[in-house]
Motif scaffolding. Structure first.
Motif, mmCIF file in Angstrom:
data_model
loop_
_atom_site.group_PDB
_atom_site.id
_atom_site.type_symbol
_atom_site.label_atom_id
_atom_site.label_comp_id
_atom_site.label_asym_id
_atom_site.label_seq_id
_atom_site.Cartn_x
_atom_site.Cartn_y
_atom_site.Cartn_z
ATOM 1 N N GLU A 114 -9.173 -2.795 11.861
ATOM 2 C CA GLU A 114 -10.170 -3.566 11.116
ATOM 3 C C GLU A 114 -9.643 -3.937 9.733
ATOM 4 N N ILE A 115 -8.965 -3.007 9.086
ATOM 5 C CA ILE A 115 -8.390 -3.276 7.769
ATOM 6 C C ILE A 115 -7.382 -4.414 7.827
ATOM 7 N N VAL A 116 -6.504 -4.369 8.819
ATOM 8 C CA VAL A 116 -5.470 -5.395 8.945
ATOM 9 C C VAL A 116 -6.083 -6.771 9.176
ATOM 10 N N GLN A 117 -7.123 -6.836 10.016
ATOM 11 C CA GLN A 117 -7.773 -8.126 10.255
ATOM 12 C C GLN A 117 -8.325 -8.721 8.964
ATOM 13 N N LEU A 118 -8.921 -7.880 8.132
ATOM 14 C CA LEU A 118 -9.464 -8.363 6.867
ATOM 15 C C LEU A 118 -8.357 -8.683 5.874
ATOM 16 N N ALA A 119 -7.284 -7.893 5.879
ATOM 17 C CA ALA A 119 -6.170 -8.149 4.966
ATOM 18 C C ALA A 119 -5.517 -9.489 5.260
ATOM 19 N N VAL A 120 -5.422 -9.836 6.533
ATOM 20 C CA VAL A 120 -4.850 -11.139 6.921
ATOM 21 C C VAL A 120 -5.641 -12.281 6.282
ATOM 22 N N ALA B 206 7.300 9.803 2.814
ATOM 23 C CA ALA B 206 5.904 10.033 3.161
ATOM 24 C C ALA B 206 4.985 9.422 2.108
ATOM 25 N N ASP B 207 5.339 9.594 0.849
ATOM 26 C CA ASP B 207 4.524 9.070 -0.236
ATOM 27 C C ASP B 207 4.482 7.541 -0.214
ATOM 28 N N ALA B 208 5.656 6.913 -0.066
ATOM 29 C CA ALA B 208 5.713 5.449 -0.040
ATOM 30 C C ALA B 208 4.996 4.887 1.184
ATOM 31 N N ASP B 209 5.103 5.583 2.305
ATOM 32 C CA ASP B 209 4.437 5.138 3.530
ATOM 33 C C ASP B 209 2.926 5.135 3.347
ATOM 34 N N ILE B 210 2.401 6.241 2.824
ATOM 35 C CA ILE B 210 0.960 6.340 2.600
ATOM 36 C C ILE B 210 0.499 5.261 1.624
ATOM 37 N N ARG B 211 1.239 5.062 0.536
ATOM 38 C CA ARG B 211 0.839 4.077 -0.469
ATOM 39 C C ARG B 211 0.919 2.653 0.076
ATOM 40 N N PHE B 212 1.864 2.401 0.994
ATOM 41 C CA PHE B 212 1.937 1.079 1.624
ATOM 42 C C PHE B 212 0.664 0.808 2.432
ATOM 43 N N HIS B 213 0.270 1.773 3.256
ATOM 44 C CA HIS B 213 -0.929 1.570 4.079
ATOM 45 C C HIS B 213 -2.193 1.484 3.217
ATOM 46 N N LYS B 214 -2.216 2.232 2.112
ATOM 47 C CA LYS B 214 -3.342 2.115 1.188
ATOM 48 C C LYS B 214 -3.360 0.735 0.530
ATOM 49 N N ALA B 215 -2.173 0.163 0.291
ATOM 50 C CA ALA B 215 -2.105 -1.190 -0.273
ATOM 51 C C ALA B 215 -2.637 -2.219 0.715
ATOM 52 N N VAL B 216 -2.356 -2.015 1.999
ATOM 53 C CA VAL B 216 -2.908 -2.899 3.032
ATOM 54 C C VAL B 216 -4.430 -2.783 3.033
ATOM 55 N N ALA B 217 -4.927 -1.555 2.900
ATOM 56 C CA ALA B 217 -6.378 -1.351 2.841
ATOM 57 C C ALA B 217 -6.963 -2.058 1.622
ATOM 58 N N GLY B 218 -6.263 -1.986 0.505
ATOM 59 C CA GLY B 218 -6.719 -2.689 -0.688
ATOM 60 C C GLY B 218 -6.753 -4.186 -0.497
ATOM 61 N N ALA B 219 -5.791 -4.691 0.292
ATOM 62 C CA ALA B 219 -5.711 -6.134 0.551
ATOM 63 C C ALA B 219 -6.869 -6.625 1.414
ATOM 64 N N SER B 220 -7.599 -5.695 2.044
ATOM 65 C CA SER B 220 -8.780 -6.104 2.819
ATOM 66 C C SER B 220 -9.890 -6.578 1.891
ATOM 67 N N HIS B 221 -9.843 -6.122 0.633
ATOM 68 C CA HIS B 221 -10.862 -6.425 -0.376
ATOM 69 C C HIS B 221 -12.273 -6.033 0.090
ATOM 70 N N ASN B 222 -12.292 -4.957 0.889
ATOM 71 C CA ASN B 222 -13.551 -4.327 1.281
ATOM 72 C C ASN B 222 -13.505 -2.922 0.691
#
Length: 218
Positions: free
Chosen positions: A102-108, A139-155
């Motif tokens: 769901e996050i990825v769909q919104l980030a797109v 591990a840290d960079a991986d988690i922060r990348f996915h959190k950045a994708v979540a942020g890009a959802s703007h939800n």
């Protein structure tokens, strides 16, 4: 090395699952200690520790002389992060997959140039950690990348939910047996592809890629 799971935690997982799936309804008594001891093959102290944990979480209520009852959902004030600590890894991963798709769909749809810049920067950090053989940084960079994708959802709600899930994900990274950067390296190109699909606003490839990442538990 993977940390051993306490017997009480196993009992907690199973009791919580049975309650969540409706085996024991709100207001009903759960079985008495001797029955639970036989069911789970553990001692009395283990059962009491599990019940105490679930009682502190507001899932159960112990009434002296009457037994232990299942609480109504409204009485459960346990934080989500604490609930995830007691969840089976398979169940956490299933919910994570639903959340990330769901996050990825919104980030797109909603990603901005700043979002893309942050993702690109974190992918560089992730790769640098791989080539320098730094598992913790990976591990840290991986988690922060996915959190950045979540942020890009703007939800904001989804972003907050993912923040909580990211704590559980990090714990799985820390508990892996023989952790090595190669576990991150094999999915790095998939992460690059995910960022590019979001950049190009291509929903189907983005969803396919994030599912491939999750199948590898990264």
């Amino acid at each position: 090395m993977t940390k051993p799971i306490k017997l009480a935690d196993k009992v907690i997982f199973e009791l919580q699952k049975e309650i969540s799936l409706g085996k024991y309804k709100v207001g009903e008594l759960i079985p008495p200690e001797p029955v639970l001891m036989e069911q789970f093959g553990v001692g009395r102290s283990t059962i009491r520790e599990a019940i105490k944990t679930l009682s502190n979480a507001g899932v159960l209520k112990v009434q002296q002389g009457a037994g232990t009852f299942v609480c109504a959902p409204a009485e459960t004030t346990e934080p989500l992060d604490q609930r995830l600590r007691r969840a089976a890894l398979q169940e956490v991963n299933h919910v994570r997959q639903l959340l990330e798709v769901e996050i990825v769909q919104l980030a797109v749809t909603h990603r901005t140039a700043d979002d893309l810049e942050i993702m690109d920067s974190l992918l560089k950090e992730r790769w640098e950690a791989i080539i320098t053989d730094n598992y913790e940084a990976c591990a840290d960079a991986d988690i922060r990348f996915h959190k950045a994708v979540a942020g890009a959802s703007h939800n904001s709600v989804l972003a907050d939910l993912y923040q909580t899930f990211s704590n559980a994900i990090m714990r799985t990274f820390q508990q892996r047996e023989k952790p090595h950067v190669s576990q991150f390296q094999r999915t790095h190109e998939l992460h690059v592809q995910l960022a590019e699909a979001i950049r190009q606003q291509e929903a189907a490839p983005a969803i396919k890629t994030v599912r491939a990442i999750l199948e590898n538990n990264f």
